[in-house]
Design an enzyme around this catalytic site. Structure first.
Site, mmCIF file in Angstrom:
data_model
loop_
_atom_site.group_PDB
_atom_site.id
_atom_site.type_symbol
_atom_site.label_atom_id
_atom_site.label_comp_id
_atom_site.label_asym_id
_atom_site.label_seq_id
_atom_site.Cartn_x
_atom_site.Cartn_y
_atom_site.Cartn_z
ATOM 1 C CE LYS A 235 -3.609 2.363 2.602
ATOM 2 N NZ LYS A 235 -4.604 2.258 3.664
ATOM 3 C CE LYS B 90 -5.979 1.908 -0.666
ATOM 4 N NZ LYS B 90 -6.428 2.006 0.687
HETATM 5 C C1 PBG Z 1 -7.554 3.175 5.429
HETATM 6 C C2 PBG Z 1 -7.789 3.173 3.967
HETATM 7 C C3 PBG Z 1 -7.599 4.199 3.031
HETATM 8 C C4 PBG Z 1 -8.073 3.713 1.818
HETATM 9 C C5 PBG Z 1 -8.499 2.409 2.046
HETATM 10 N N1 PBG Z 1 -8.291 2.095 3.369
HETATM 11 C C6 PBG Z 1 -7.117 5.583 3.196
HETATM 12 C C7 PBG Z 1 -5.728 5.889 3.508
HETATM 13 O O1 PBG Z 1 -4.876 5.001 3.692
HETATM 14 O O2 PBG Z 1 -5.481 7.086 3.633
HETATM 15 C C8 PBG Z 1 -8.139 4.468 0.529
HETATM 16 C C9 PBG Z 1 -9.102 3.916 -0.464
HETATM 17 C C10 PBG Z 1 -9.415 4.823 -1.601
HETATM 18 O O3 PBG Z 1 -8.788 5.878 -1.823
HETATM 19 O O4 PBG Z 1 -10.349 4.464 -2.338
HETATM 20 N N2 PBG Z 1 -6.271 3.223 5.866
#
Ligand code: PBG
Length: 326
Positions: free
Chosen positions: A196, A249
């Site tokens: 991520k 992601k």
């Molecule tokens: C929680 C999370 C996030 C997203 C999914 N889970 C936000 C982040 O990490 O700031 C983002 C998903 C999206 O942008 O569609 N940590």
């Protein structure tokens, strides 16, 4: 004789039936996981401005939406909860009274075949917007793990089929696996948000969830966009800790990472077509600058082609409709 008299790739493109027969990549509604934002209350459907077509929903409305998705051929939803009140430790995240736990139970009751996945993170629940407990100005990795584990167990207890830790804390998959096992949920799989990235493309999500960090950023726990080998190490670590599915992601700016992971690992890969990716197409489509429907399908096809087994996408219902139309 020149080679172009032998080889003419266009021969196979002249006929639409043949093009369909030879398609290397097939997209179907069952590839999609549909993310939903759930809030407390009843009868609530609040549009999320930067994500046209996507709303915050109370549990009763989310049940109808999950049913609509299932009827469109989408087998799975991913739930994000937004609490009424946030605090320093994100204490609402493991409450059985909160929207995610309530929605997991209600969706399973109304539509037992819908596969319910829950996001496990603290950022929607903390007043500072970080994904864990903050000590000084730093997110405290090990102090956060038990809270994530407790949250995951509360989701499983409510009826979630699978949990998906997204906090990017080291050891989160192992901590959650151990807690699930200790509480009798040995058969509940974990989808790790393994690779991520600290991405600007989460912007619209943070508006939707009110989870923008109040100080600093997430660069000391999420990965830098420059990293690809490190992504492989993150994925490997999650697999070693017991992740059943791994994730990359965002999807679009990281298709090389999806591809690389799909060649290296046999664990199914999920790609998250994130909020900013959705918003860009929606905005350009609404402005008449490109064809939203075709752009949506082209993007999803590219993610599948790169090697994703499943795609988390806000476009799931729209795309399923387009695929059904043919
Ligand atoms: C929680 C999370 C996030 C997203 C999914 N889970 C936000 C982040 O990490 O700031 C983002 C998903 C999206 O942008 O569609 N940590």
């Amino acid at each position: 004789m020149t080679s172009d008299q032998f080889s003419r790739l266009r021969r196979l493109r002249r006929n639409s039936t043949l093009r369909e027969m030879l398609s290397e990549t097939r997209l179907s509604a069952s590839d999609f996981i549909y993310p939903m934002f759930v809030v407390n209350g009843t009868g609530v459907r609040t549009p999320i401005e930067p994500m046209p077509g996507i709303d915050q929903m109370s549990v009763d409305v989310a049940v109808e939406e999950a049913q609509k998705a299932f009827d469109a051929g989408i087998k799975s939803v991913l739930l994000f909860g937004i609490p009424d009140e946030k605090d320093a430790t994100g204490s609402r995240s493991s409450s059985p009274e909160e929207a995610v736990q309530q929605a997991a139970a209600a969706i399973k009751k109304a539509s037992p075949e819908t596969y319910v996945i829950t996001d496990v993170c603290l950022c929607e629940y903390t007043d500072h917007g970080h994904c864990g407990i903050v000590t000084g100005n730093v997110v405290d990795n090990d102090a956060t793990l038990p809270l994530l584990a407790e949250t995951a167990v509360s989701h499983a207890r409510a009826g979630a089929d699978m949990v998906a830790p997204s906090a990017m804390m080291d050891g989160q998959v192992a901590a959650i696996r151990a807690a699930l096992n200790d509480n009798g949920f040995t058969n509940t799989p974990i989808m790790g948000y393994s690779a991520k990235y600290a991405s600007v493309f989460y912007g619209p999500f943070r508006i939707a969830a009110g989870s923008t960090p109040q100080f600093g950023d997430r660069r000391d726990y999420q990965m830098a966009p420059t990293q690809s080998r490190e992504a492989m190490r993150e994925i490997e670590a999650d697999i070693d800790e017991g992740a059943d599915l791994i994730m990359v992601k965002p999807a679009l700016a990281y298709l090389d990472v999806v591809k690389e992971a799909s060649m290296r690992f046999d664990t199914p890969i999920v790609a998250y077509n994130v909020s900013g990716e959705y918003s860009m197409i929606a905005a350009a489509g609404n402005a008449g600058w490109l064809d939203r429907e075709r752009a949506t399908l082209e993007v999803l096809t590219s993610i599948k082609r790169a090697g994703a087994s499943l795609i988390i996408t806000y476009s799931a219902i729209e795309a399923a409709g387009l695929l059904a139309k043919g």
